[in-house]
Design a protein around this motif. Structure first.
Motif, PDB file in Angstrom:
ATOM      1  N   MET A   1      67.295  43.494  72.340  1.00 51.84           N
ATOM      2  CA  MET A   1      68.294  42.428  72.471  1.00 51.84           C
ATOM      3  C   MET A   1      67.636  41.053  72.502  1.00 51.84           C
ATOM      4  O   MET A   1      68.170  40.084  71.954  1.00 51.84           O
ATOM      5  CB  MET A   1      69.126  42.646  73.733  1.00 51.84           C
ATOM      6  CG  MET A   1      70.060  43.856  73.660  1.00 51.84           C
ATOM      7  SD  MET A   1      71.281  43.713  72.331  1.00 51.84           S
ATOM      8  CE  MET A   1      72.292  42.387  72.952  1.00 51.84           C
ATOM      9  N   GLN A   2      66.491  40.964  73.170  1.00 53.15           N
ATOM     10  CA  GLN A   2      65.771  39.694  73.197  1.00 53.15           C
ATOM     11  C   GLN A   2      65.325  39.280  71.785  1.00 53.15           C
ATOM     12  O   GLN A   2      65.409  38.107  71.411  1.00 53.15           O
ATOM     13  CB  GLN A   2      64.563  39.795  74.136  1.00 53.15           C
ATOM     14  CG  GLN A   2      64.933  39.847  75.607  1.00 53.15           C
ATOM     15  CD  GLN A   2      63.731  40.106  76.506  1.00 53.15           C
ATOM     16  OE1 GLN A   2      62.686  40.567  76.036  1.00 53.15           O
ATOM     17  NE2 GLN A   2      63.889  39.842  77.807  1.00 53.15           N
ATOM     18  N   MET A   3      64.837  40.251  71.029  1.00 55.98           N
ATOM     19  CA  MET A   3      64.444  39.966  69.643  1.00 55.98           C
ATOM     20  C   MET A   3      65.645  39.532  68.815  1.00 55.98           C
ATOM     21  O   MET A   3      65.566  38.620  67.989  1.00 55.98           O
ATOM     22  CB  MET A   3      63.788  41.201  69.032  1.00 55.98           C
ATOM     23  CG  MET A   3      62.433  41.555  69.651  1.00 55.98           C
ATOM     24  SD  MET A   3      61.770  43.117  69.019  1.00 55.98           S
ATOM     25  CE  MET A   3      61.620  42.747  67.275  1.00 55.98           C
ATOM     26  N   ARG A   4      66.776  40.213  69.063  1.00 61.44           N
ATOM     27  CA  ARG A   4      67.996  39.817  68.354  1.00 61.44           C
ATOM     28  C   ARG A   4      68.393  38.380  68.712  1.00 61.44           C
ATOM     29  O   ARG A   4      68.812  37.599  67.858  1.00 61.44           O
ATOM     30  CB  ARG A   4      69.138  40.771  68.700  1.00 61.44           C
ATOM     31  CG  ARG A   4      69.026  42.135  68.067  1.00 61.44           C
ATOM     32  CD  ARG A   4      70.344  42.885  68.231  1.00 61.44           C
ATOM     33  NE  ARG A   4      70.274  44.227  67.650  1.00 61.44           N
ATOM     34  CZ  ARG A   4      71.325  45.037  67.526  1.00 61.44           C
ATOM     35  NH1 ARG A   4      72.518  44.620  67.969  1.00 61.44           N
ATOM     36  NH2 ARG A   4      71.206  46.245  67.001  1.00 61.44           N
ATOM     37  N   LYS A   5      68.269  38.056  69.976  1.00 64.41           N
ATOM     38  CA  LYS A   5      68.631  36.703  70.411  1.00 64.41           C
ATOM     39  C   LYS A   5      67.735  35.675  69.747  1.00 64.41           C
ATOM     40  O   LYS A   5      68.198  34.624  69.289  1.00 64.41           O
ATOM     41  CB  LYS A   5      68.532  36.591  71.929  1.00 64.41           C
ATOM     42  CG  LYS A   5      68.841  35.183  72.428  1.00 64.41           C
ATOM     43  CD  LYS A   5      68.684  35.059  73.923  1.00 64.41           C
ATOM     44  CE  LYS A   5      68.957  33.633  74.370  1.00 64.41           C
ATOM     45  NZ  LYS A   5      68.792  33.454  75.825  1.00 64.41           N
ATOM     46  N   GLU A   6      66.418  35.966  69.732  1.00 65.66           N
ATOM     47  CA  GLU A   6      65.492  35.025  69.105  1.00 65.66           C
ATOM     48  C   GLU A   6      65.827  34.840  67.628  1.00 65.66           C
ATOM     49  O   GLU A   6      65.823  33.721  67.106  1.00 65.66           O
ATOM     50  CB  GLU A   6      64.057  35.527  69.269  1.00 65.66           C
ATOM     51  CG  GLU A   6      63.547  35.460  70.708  1.00 65.66           C
ATOM     52  CD  GLU A   6      62.137  36.021  70.850  1.00 65.66           C
ATOM     53  OE1 GLU A   6      61.577  36.443  69.802  1.00 65.66           O
ATOM     54  OE2 GLU A   6      61.606  36.036  71.977  1.00 65.66           O
ATOM     55  N   ALA A   7      66.135  35.954  66.945  1.00 63.68           N
ATOM     56  CA  ALA A   7      66.500  35.854  65.529  1.00 63.68           C
ATOM     57  C   ALA A   7      67.801  35.079  65.350  1.00 63.68           C
ATOM     58  O   ALA A   7      67.930  34.221  64.454  1.00 63.68           O
ATOM     59  CB  ALA A   7      66.625  37.257  64.930  1.00 63.68           C
TER      60      ALA A   7
END
Length: 513
Positions: free
Chosen positions: A118-124
């Motif tokens: 989810m953190q990676m998704r947020k960054e993207a």
């Protein structure tokens, strides 16, 4: 925790060497061998027991802190995961376990992969928001015509796809608007280039005066200013150039017509016309489709204007020459018919107009031809009278000769050719006798002419009718004088004594004078 006191002895081999009981047993053996006092033994054992409790307490506290941290980490992870779901606008995540089971570490380890995803998704997603909002701000700055110096602020509480799609829709709208504005700018630039090319201007200089970003080959990093202000300035510039082009076109059109007319008036040769051959085309149409590069430069217009001025001066000279020829023709007709010079005031005005250059060749010819026609018409109406006037004048010449002949008839009779003089005198008497009838006829015709035309018949600036009346009066006086002389002569023939008396009187008065 058990007490360190031991009531019995156990074999040392039964206890591990690393255990506390083994060590305590070994300590007691040492004390027994040494003979340690009981009180001292009790004190030392109490100290050891206290120290062991402190060590255990520390371990328990440390373990408790670890447990608290795991609970906190798990709670924070769950909270962060929930916030990420809300921020990204998602209801659930397939990789997250529905129920949390097992130890704390197991629970934390089970949620960590989903949280990291989810953190990676947020960054993207955040990167997408930044890119879109950065592009929106850049295009908005171009449209607004202001520098792009504001920091991008992304609302991380709402990173949902819906919000991203709203920004992307806004970006697409701005891109379309930018595209439309760029097309409009290009249209203006093309018009400016075309007008500048036709009029011999520098389009780059014109565009740079509007905005430097409009120049071709400008720095790609430079923001394109496509604001309403720039579009308005471009539109104003295009209108100004169009107006200037139309003014030059109208002037060239007028000059072309004037030049063509001057060529026709002055019968200019094709060789002299060749440098200005295209002017005929310009004089026929005002459409820009016929205009080539540099066809409306100031130099071209000034060149043609100078040629028109030169030909105007030449035309004025030719017009003056033509006017003088026509005027001379009128003067000759008037002189031949002994008429006053008519239209003198009008012709003086025509000469002034010719000198000013504001006269039409056809109008001048028409006016002068009308004057010549009217003069000829009047001369024709005077012809019958003038023929009789000439006959009267010739008769008057004969009359004067006859008077001279009568005064000195003896000299003519004895001179050579006396018989010719005698014959001429006979003819002269016949002609002179006809003068009164000729004059009366001439007076009658003159009166009729004056009544028809309602003006005086002049002969060499003198009223002919008055001349004829004066002549008739003089003729009457001559006749009366002749009659008086004849009467005296008759009396002298029958009265010799009166002749003698008169001679004496004449002699007396003659000597007195």
């Amino acid at each position: 925790m058990g007490s360190l006191k031991m009531t019995g002895k156990a074999p040392c081999a039964a206890l591990p060497e690393s255990s506390c009981a083994y060590l305590l047993q070994e300590l007691k053996m040492i004390w027994d061998e040494v003979g340690q006092e009981e009180n001292e033994r009790e004190r030392i054992l109490q100290e050891l027991e206290q120290e062991c409790q402190e060590v255990y307490r520390r371990k328990v506290n440390s373990a408790n802190m670890s447990r608290i941290q795991l609970h906190q980490a798990l709670a924070e992870s769950e909270a962060e995961f929930t916030n990420l779901l809300l921020s990204l606008g998602e209801r659930s995540f397939p990789g997250r376990p529905e129920k949390m089971t097992g130890t704390l570490k197991e629970q934390l380890n089970s949620i960590t992969p989903a949280l990291q995803e989810m953190q990676m998704r947020k960054e993207a997603r955040l990167k997408q928001f930044i890119e879109v909002q950065t592009e929106i701000q850049r295009i908005t700055s171009e449209i607004a015509g202001r520098p792009e110096n504001e920091a991008i602020t992304v609302n991380q509480e709402d990173l949902s796809l819906k919000k991203l799609e709203e920004h992307q829709s806004e970006l697409q709208r701005l891109k379309r608007e930018k595209s439309d504005r760029l097309c409009k700018v290009e249209e203006y630039k093309v018009l400016i280039h075309n007008y500048a090319k036709i009029m011999g201007m520098d389009p780059s200089k014109i565009l740079s005066n509007v905005h430097t970003s409009l120049l071709d080959g400008a720095n790609d990093q430079q923001t394109k200013n496509i604001s309403d202000d720039i579009l308005n300035k471009l539109n104003t510039m295009v209108q100004q150039l169009k107006e200037e082009k139309n003014q030059r076109m109208d002037k060239l059109h007028s000059l072309g017509k004037a030049l063509t007319k001057l060529w026709n008036i002055l019968d200019t040769t094709m060789e002299e016309r060749r440098p200005y051959g295209e002017i005929k085309i310009y004089s026929m149409t005002s459409g820009s489709s016929m205009l080539g590069p540099g066809s409306l430069t100031l130099e071209t217009i000034q060149k043609i204007e100078s040629e028109v001025q030169r030909l105007d001066h030449l035309k004025a000279s030719k017009m003056k020459e033509l006017f003088m020829i026509k005027q001379t023709e009128i003067k000759e007709i008037c002189k031949k018919s002994h008429m006053d010079m008519p239209y003198q005031t009008e012709m003086n005005k025509i000469m002034d107009v010719i000198m000013s250059g504001d006269v039409d060749h056809d109008d001048l010819l028409k006016t002068m031809d009308e004057y010549i026609y009217k003069v000829k018409e009047e001369a024709t109406s005077r012809k019958e009278i003038m023929d009789k006037v000439e006959k009267w004048m010739a008769s008057c010449d004969e009359e004067r000769w006859l008077e001279e002949y009568s005064r000195d008839e003896r000299r003519y009779s004895i001179s050579r050719g006396a018989h010719k003089h005698l014959k001429r005198a006979e003819r002269a008497r016949i002609i002179v006798n006809k003068i009164p009838g000729l004059v009366e006829l001439l007076m009658a015709k003159t009166e009729i002419w004056e009544q028809e035309r309602e003006k005086v018949f002049y002969y060499d600036e003198l009223p002919l009718l008055a001349m004829l009346k004066d002549y008739m009066l003089t003729l009457k006086e001559k006749e009366e004088e002749k009659y008086r002389q004849w009467s005296i002569k008759q009396r002298l023939q029958y009265q010799p004594w009166l002749k003698y008396y008169l001679e004496q009187q004449t002699s007396y008065y003659g000597s007195t004078t």
